[in-house]
Design an enzyme around this catalytic site. Structure first.
Site, short mmCIF file in Angstrom:
data_model
loop_
_atom_site.label_atom_id
_atom_site.label_comp_id
_atom_site.label_asym_id
_atom_site.label_seq_id
_atom_site.Cartn_x
_atom_site.Cartn_y
_atom_site.Cartn_z
N TYR A 100 -43.74 -25.13 38.16
CA TYR A 100 -42.46 -24.41 37.65
C TYR A 100 -42.59 -22.87 37.93
O TYR A 100 -43.66 -22.32 37.98
CB TYR A 100 -42.36 -24.60 36.25
CG TYR A 100 -41.26 -23.67 35.38
CD1 TYR A 100 -39.91 -24.20 35.48
CD2 TYR A 100 -41.47 -22.71 34.59
CE1 TYR A 100 -39.02 -23.44 35.10
CE2 TYR A 100 -40.65 -21.89 34.22
CZ TYR A 100 -39.19 -22.56 34.13
OH TYR A 100 -38.41 -21.46 33.52
N ASP A 172 -48.17 -30.45 32.15
CA ASP A 172 -47.04 -30.07 31.73
C ASP A 172 -46.13 -31.32 31.64
O ASP A 172 -45.75 -31.83 32.77
CB ASP A 172 -46.56 -28.89 32.54
CG ASP A 172 -45.12 -28.44 32.20
OD1 ASP A 172 -44.01 -29.11 31.49
OD2 ASP A 172 -44.87 -27.43 32.32
N LYS A 197 -36.04 -27.90 26.83
CA LYS A 197 -35.70 -28.69 27.68
C LYS A 197 -35.38 -30.08 27.07
O LYS A 197 -34.26 -30.30 26.04
CB LYS A 197 -36.40 -29.25 28.85
CG LYS A 197 -36.96 -27.94 29.55
CD LYS A 197 -35.87 -27.04 30.36
CE LYS A 197 -36.44 -25.53 30.51
NZ LYS A 197 -37.59 -25.34 31.35
C1 LIG Z 1 -38.76 -24.64 31.56
C2 LIG Z 1 -40.02 -25.07 31.98
C3 LIG Z 1 -41.00 -24.07 31.69
C4 LIG Z 1 -41.04 -22.94 30.73
O1 LIG Z 1 -40.39 -23.18 29.43
P1 LIG Z 1 -39.62 -21.98 28.56
O2 LIG Z 1 -39.40 -22.70 27.51
O3 LIG Z 1 -38.32 -21.86 29.48
O4 LIG Z 1 -40.49 -20.79 28.37
C5 LIG Z 1 -42.27 -24.78 31.87
N1 LIG Z 1 -42.49 -25.93 32.53
C6 LIG Z 1 -41.34 -26.49 32.96
C7 LIG Z 1 -41.74 -27.64 33.75
C8 LIG Z 1 -40.02 -26.30 32.65
O5 LIG Z 1 -39.41 -26.82 33.05
#
Ligand SMILES: *Cc1c(COP(=O)(O)O)cnc(C)c1O
Length: 383
Positions: A100, A172, A197
Site C-alpha cells: 500500500y 496486512d 476498509k
Molecule cells: C488503506 C490501507 C492501509 C492504511 O489504512 P488507513 O486506515 O487509511 O490508515 C493499509 N493497508 C492497506 C492494504 C490499505 O488498503
C-alpha cells in the site's frame, strides 16, 4: 466448540451488560473512571489506556483473527507505525514490493530517518526470498493479495523461512479480512488491518488494528498503544464493531459480484489484462485457493488502449471515482495517480503499476447493474 465466523462477527467481545441489558454495545464516552480507593478500580482508569467500547472491538477481532490480543488505533497507518516503532534502531525489514502506498511512504520517509532499514522485495515465492535476509532482519511485512496488482504470497512458507532466520511476520489482511483469510493460523505473528476498509465497510470511519499471535507481543504493543496514544475513539470503535456484524454477509456479496465482473472483463476485447486471484489465469490462483476461503472483492485491469482511461472513467455511472475500498458501494480508481501517487513513477513501473492500470473495489450492489455499467462505458470507448 468454536463458533463459525458468521456467528462470531455478531457475538464476540460483548454480551448484554448488567445495568440495563442493552443488546447493542454501549458507547463509553467517559475519559476517566472512579477509583474506590487509590488504585482500586474495575480495570479502567483513563481512556487512553483502556476503554470498554474499544475493548469490545479488540476482543471481537482477536476472536476472528485467532489472535492472543488486538490493539485498535485511529487509522491503519497508526497500527502499522506502532508495530514498526517497537522494532528499534538498526532493525531491517523486508516488505512486499507493491505494498500500500501509505505503507511505503511511512517506511521510506519516516522510519528510515529513525535508523530502520527497509528492502522491498517480491514475496510471491519464499524460495526467491532466501537471500534477502540479513543478520538484523526482524520483520517480514507482506500484503496478500497486494494492492493493487493482487499478487499472492505463500503465507506459511514465508513464515517458516522468516522464523528460521529469526524474523517475525506481519500480514496486512485488509483485502481479504478474517472471513476469507486467517494468517495467524498459518504461522503469522501479526495481522494488520485498515479497519477503514471492509471491517468498517461503509466509508464512514477510519480505524486500524494490530492483532498479535503471541500474548507477550500483544503486551508490548498494548504498552506502546497507550504510550504513543494513537488510540481509536469510543464512537469509531462502536461504528467498526457495528460494521463487523455484517462482515461475513458482505464479503460473500463482494466476492460474488467480483467473480462475475472479473470474468466479464477477462473476455472483453478492449481489455488487455485482468488481475484477480479468482481467475485461473492469475499467477497466484493456486496458492490463493489453498490458503484462503476465496479471492475477495478487489480487482484491477489494464485497457488495451491506455489513452482511453479518462474517457472510460467519465462514462461510468454506478461506479464512483474515489480512493479507498472495501465498502458497500463500488469504487473505481487509477492507482498511479491516486492511491499510489506517493511512490515514484520509476518504482511504480518496476513493480508493474502502469499509469493505465484501473482498480475496482466491487461493492454489494446488484451484479447486473455493475456489469451493465461497465459494458456501456466500454462500448463508448470502443466507438
Ligand atoms: C488503506 C490501507 C492501509 C492504511 O489504512 P488507513 O486506515 O487509511 O490508515 C493499509 N493497508 C492497506 C492494504 C490499505 O488498503
Amino acid at each position: 466448540m468454536m463458533k463459525k465466523l458468521a456467528t462470531q462477527v455478531i457475538h464476540e467481545g460483548y454480551s448484554p451488560e448488567p445495568l440495563a441489558g442493552s443488546v447493542a454495545p454501549p458507547i463509553y464516552m467517559s475519559t476517566t473512571y472512579v477509583q474506590k480507593e487509590v488504585g482500586v478500580h474495575k480495570g479502567y482508569e483513563y481512556a487512553r489506556s483502556n476503554n470498554p467500547t474499544r475493548e469490545m472491538l479488540e476482543k471481537n477481532v482477536s476472536a476472528l483473527e485467532r489472535a492472543a490480543g488486538t490493539t485498535a488505533y485511529a487509522t491503519g497507518m497508526a497500527a502499522i507505525s506502532s508495530l514498526i516503532l517497537n522494532l528499534g534502531q538498526n532493525s531491517h525489514v523486508l516488505a512486499s514490493a507493491n505494498v500500500y502506498g501509505g505503507t511505503y511512504r511511512v517506511f521510506q520517509k519516516i522510519f528510515t530517518n529513525l535508523g530502520i532499514k527497509f528492502d522491498f522485495v517480491p514475496t510471491s515465492s519464499a524460495e526467491k526470498m532466501k537471500t534477502c535476509f540479513k543478520e538484523n532482519t526482524k520483520l517480514v511485512f507482506i500484503e496478500t493479495p497486494t494492492n493493487p496488482l493482487m499478487e499472492i504470497s505463500p503465507i506459511s512458507e514465508i513464515c517458516d523461512l522468516a522464523h528460521e532466520n529469526g524474523a517475525k511476520v506481519c500480514v496486512d489482511n485488509t483485502f481479504l479480512t478474517p472471513i476469507l483469510q486467517r494468517p495467524i493460523t498459518m504461522g503469522a505473528d501479526y495481522v494488520i488491518h485498515s479497519a477503514t476498509k471492509y471491517l468498517g465497510g461503509h466509508s464512514d470511519v477510519l480505524g486500524g488494528l494490530l492483532c498479535c499471535a503471541d500474548l507477550e507481543d500483544h503486551e508490548i504493543n498494548k504498552f506502546s498503544q497507550k504510550s504513543v496514544g494513537a488510540v481509536l475513539s469510543p464512537f469509531d470503535s462502536w461504528l467498526i464493531l457495528r460494521g463487523i456484524k455484517t462482515l461475513a454477509l458482505r464479503m460473500k456479496a463482494h466476492q460474488h459480484n467480483a467473480k462475475k465482473i472479473a470474468e466479464f472483463l477477462d473476455q472483453h476485447e478492449s481489455i488487455q489484462k485482468v488481475y484477480y486471484p479468482g481467475l485461473i489465469s492469475h499467477s497466484g490462483h493456486e496458492i490463493n485457493a489453498k490458503q484462503t476461503d476465496g479471492p475477495g472483492g478487489m480487482l484491477a485491469f489494464e485497457l488495451s488502449n491506455a489513452n482511453l482511461v479518462d474517457q472510460l472513467l467519465s462514462s461510468l455511472k454506478v461506479f464512483t471515482l474515489a480512493e479507498s475500498l472495501g465498502a458497500v458501494e463500488s469504487l473505481v480508481c487509477v492507482p498511479a495517480k491516486m492511491t499510489h501517487a506517493s511512490i515514484p513513477r520509476e518504482e511504480r513501473r518496476k513493480v508493474g503499476i502502469e499509469d493505465s492500470l484501473i482498480r475496482l473495489s466491487i461493492g454489494i450492489e446488484d451484479a447486473d447493474d455493475l456489469l451493465e455499467d461497465l459494458d456501456q462505458a466500454l462500448q463508448k470507448i470502443s466507438n
